[in-house]
Design a protein around this motif. Sequence first.
Motif, PDB file in Angstrom:
ATOM      1  N   SER A 187     -10.676   9.689  -5.070  1.00  0.00           N
ATOM      2  CA  SER A 187      -9.942  10.007  -6.288  1.00  0.00           C
ATOM      3  C   SER A 187      -8.539  10.545  -6.002  1.00  0.00           C
ATOM      4  CB  SER A 187     -10.715  11.044  -7.126  1.00  0.00           C
ATOM      5  OG  SER A 187     -10.707  12.315  -6.509  1.00  0.00           O
ATOM      6  N   LEU A 188      -8.264  10.900  -4.747  1.00  0.00           N
ATOM      7  CA  LEU A 188      -6.989  11.529  -4.402  1.00  0.00           C
ATOM      8  C   LEU A 188      -5.748  10.709  -4.758  1.00  0.00           C
ATOM      9  CD1 LEU A 188      -7.571  13.391  -1.009  1.00  0.00           C
ATOM     10  CD2 LEU A 188      -6.628  14.350  -3.113  1.00  0.00           C
ATOM     11  N   PRO A 189      -5.725   9.395  -4.535  1.00  0.00           N
ATOM     12  CA  PRO A 189      -4.489   8.661  -4.846  1.00  0.00           C
ATOM     13  C   PRO A 189      -4.075   8.729  -6.311  1.00  0.00           C
ATOM     14  CG  PRO A 189      -5.905   7.363  -3.410  1.00  0.00           C
ATOM     15  CD  PRO A 189      -6.712   8.541  -3.870  1.00  0.00           C
ATOM     16  N   ASN A 190      -5.034   8.900  -7.204  1.00  0.00           N
ATOM     17  CA  ASN A 190      -4.726   8.975  -8.631  1.00  0.00           C
ATOM     18  C   ASN A 190      -5.729   9.888  -9.332  1.00  0.00           C
ATOM     19  OD1 ASN A 190      -3.870   8.592 -11.243  1.00  0.00           O
ATOM     20  ND2 ASN A 190      -3.983   6.363 -11.186  1.00  0.00           N
ATOM     21  N   PRO A 191      -5.611  11.204  -9.107  1.00  0.00           N
ATOM     22  CA  PRO A 191      -6.638  12.135  -9.594  1.00  0.00           C
ATOM     23  C   PRO A 191      -6.680  12.303 -11.107  1.00  0.00           C
ATOM     24  CG  PRO A 191      -4.777  13.335  -8.685  1.00  0.00           C
ATOM     25  CD  PRO A 191      -4.529  11.889  -8.389  1.00  0.00           C
ATOM     26  N   ILE A 192      -5.663  11.826 -11.803  1.00  0.00           N
ATOM     27  CA  ILE A 192      -5.679  11.933 -13.265  1.00  0.00           C
ATOM     28  C   ILE A 192      -6.550  10.831 -13.855  1.00  0.00           C
ATOM     29  CG2 ILE A 192      -4.277  12.033 -15.350  1.00  0.00           C
ATOM     30  CD1 ILE A 192      -3.861  14.365 -13.359  1.00  0.00           C
ATOM     31  N   PRO A 237     -17.488   1.888 -11.984  1.00  0.00           N
ATOM     32  CA  PRO A 237     -18.093   1.016 -10.958  1.00  0.00           C
ATOM     33  C   PRO A 237     -17.194   0.814  -9.740  1.00  0.00           C
ATOM     34  CG  PRO A 237     -18.371   0.074 -13.145  1.00  0.00           C
ATOM     35  CD  PRO A 237     -17.455   1.238 -13.306  1.00  0.00           C
ATOM     36  N   GLY A 238     -15.884   0.619  -9.983  1.00  0.00           N
ATOM     37  CA  GLY A 238     -14.955   0.416  -8.872  1.00  0.00           C
ATOM     38  C   GLY A 238     -14.848   1.634  -7.980  1.00  0.00           C
ATOM     39  N   LEU A 239     -14.792   2.799  -8.592  1.00  0.00           N
ATOM     40  CA  LEU A 239     -14.682   4.039  -7.815  1.00  0.00           C
ATOM     41  C   LEU A 239     -15.965   4.305  -7.039  1.00  0.00           C
ATOM     42  CD1 LEU A 239     -12.411   6.138  -7.483  1.00  0.00           C
ATOM     43  CD2 LEU A 239     -13.627   7.587  -9.106  1.00  0.00           C
ATOM     44  N   ARG A 240     -17.106   4.013  -7.631  1.00  0.00           N
ATOM     45  CA  ARG A 240     -18.379   4.201  -6.928  1.00  0.00           C
ATOM     46  C   ARG A 240     -18.480   3.275  -5.713  1.00  0.00           C
ATOM     47  NH1 ARG A 240     -20.592   4.479 -12.294  1.00  0.00           N
ATOM     48  NH2 ARG A 240     -21.329   2.326 -12.127  1.00  0.00           N
ATOM     49  N   GLN A 241     -18.011   2.057  -5.874  1.00  0.00           N
ATOM     50  CA  GLN A 241     -18.058   1.102  -4.769  1.00  0.00           C
ATOM     51  C   GLN A 241     -17.136   1.544  -3.629  1.00  0.00           C
ATOM     52  OE1 GLN A 241     -17.098  -2.883  -5.952  1.00  0.00           O
ATOM     53  NE2 GLN A 241     -17.582  -3.779  -3.965  1.00  0.00           N
ATOM     54  N   ALA A 298      -3.641  19.717  -2.592  1.00  0.00           N
ATOM     55  CA  ALA A 298      -3.826  18.405  -3.214  1.00  0.00           C
ATOM     56  C   ALA A 298      -4.309  18.554  -4.651  1.00  0.00           C
ATOM     57  CB  ALA A 298      -4.817  17.576  -2.403  1.00  0.00           C
ATOM     58  N   GLU A 299      -3.876  17.636  -5.500  1.00  0.00           N
ATOM     59  CA  GLU A 299      -4.270  17.654  -6.911  1.00  0.00           C
ATOM     60  C   GLU A 299      -5.547  16.832  -7.092  1.00  0.00           C
ATOM     61  OE1 GLU A 299      -2.202  16.952 -11.294  1.00  0.00           O
ATOM     62  OE2 GLU A 299      -1.524  15.775  -9.575  1.00  0.00           O
ATOM     63  N   ARG A 353       0.853  -1.182   0.000  1.00  0.00           N
ATOM     64  CA  ARG A 353       0.000   0.000   0.000  1.00  0.00           C
ATOM     65  C   ARG A 353       0.888   1.231   0.000  1.00  0.00           C
ATOM     66  NH1 ARG A 353      -1.574  -1.919   5.505  1.00  0.00           N
ATOM     67  NH2 ARG A 353       0.436  -2.853   5.119  1.00  0.00           N
ATOM     68  N   GLY A 354       0.259   2.402  -0.104  1.00  0.00           N
ATOM     69  CA  GLY A 354       1.048   3.620  -0.114  1.00  0.00           C
ATOM     70  C   GLY A 354       1.726   3.889   1.222  1.00  0.00           C
ATOM     71  N   GLY A 355       0.976   3.762   2.314  1.00  0.00           N
ATOM     72  CA  GLY A 355       1.542   3.947   3.642  1.00  0.00           C
ATOM     73  C   GLY A 355       1.794   5.389   4.030  1.00  0.00           C
ATOM     74  N   SER A 356       1.409   6.348   3.196  1.00  0.00           N
ATOM     75  CA  SER A 356       1.683   7.754   3.492  1.00  0.00           C
ATOM     76  C   SER A 356       0.570   8.364   4.326  1.00  0.00           C
ATOM     77  CB  SER A 356       1.833   8.560   2.197  1.00  0.00           C
ATOM     78  OG  SER A 356       3.008   8.214   1.515  1.00  0.00           O
ATOM     79  N   THR A 357       0.958   9.106   5.342  1.00  0.00           N
ATOM     80  CA  THR A 357       0.000   9.864   6.145  1.00  0.00           C
ATOM     81  C   THR A 357      -0.264  11.204   5.472  1.00  0.00           C
ATOM     82  OG1 THR A 357       1.774  10.890   7.433  1.00  0.00           O
ATOM     83  CG2 THR A 357       0.874   8.797   8.263  1.00  0.00           C
ATOM     84  N   ILE A 358      -1.248  11.927   5.979  1.00  0.00           N
ATOM     85  CA  ILE A 358      -1.526  13.263   5.432  1.00  0.00           C
ATOM     86  C   ILE A 358      -0.326  14.203   5.622  1.00  0.00           C
ATOM     87  CG2 ILE A 358      -2.924  15.345   5.860  1.00  0.00           C
ATOM     88  CD1 ILE A 358      -5.365  13.477   5.977  1.00  0.00           C
TER      89      ILE A 358
END
Length: 248
Positions: free
Chosen positions: A209-214, A223-227, A174-175, A123-128
């Motif tokens: 959407s933040l981890p990959n906003p593009i 469907p995956g994003l909605r779930q 944030a982007e 996983r990313g493991g990054s905090t804010i």
Amino acid sequence: MDISTENEEEVEVPSRRSRLGWFRRRAILRRIAFAIAALLVLPYLLIPFYALPFIHPISTLMLRDLVTFRGYDRQWVSLDQIAPVLVKSVMVSEDGQFCFHGGVDWGEMGMLVKETLGGESTRGGSTIPMQTSKNLFLWNGRSFVRKALELPLAVTSSFVWSKRRMMELYLNIAEWGPGIYGIEAAARYHFKIPASKLSARQAALLAVSLPNPIDRNASKPGPGLRQLASLIQRRAANSGDYIKCLYN
């Protein structure tokens, strides 16, 4: 003319040139080392400056867009001008322990290192705080060098900034799309409303959407994003003590 004297002069000229070249190379290396050291120290000088509420810093990505003449859209808003449900959604999606750690979630980081050494997908493991430090001072992409620079910056900024200031900075840099930075620009771009009017569903879609906003478009989710957004929406509704450091 004495032949031996002439030979000595011919040997002395290259030797003198060699010493001069060595001194020039040494001076260049010294300047490069000084520039690198200055770049490493600069973020720590800016952290106290960015604690001031009237300072609205830009991220390295915004700076890139300016330098490349692409431009960007960012409208700074205070935390009080952002719908609390958006803040809750981002927190439970990106950093559920935000109120309790000092910049780095060491438990999560330990598991991340173990997975990496074991060759597992991680996983990313990054905090804010880590993401904020990366956005303000570093660059995108995964590398151990960047992570090594990111960790002390996250700890230092968490020590200097309040939790509210940290979240305010993060949500304003944030982007959320190509050239779209900050939650106000994102809310208007994706949903045609200010950040203060975001609904729970819209907030959840923006958060995931933040981890990959593009590739992840909050206004046109697959469907995956909605779930995933439905999961974050439920967690935000039951966030309770997880957000007490911001809305106590």
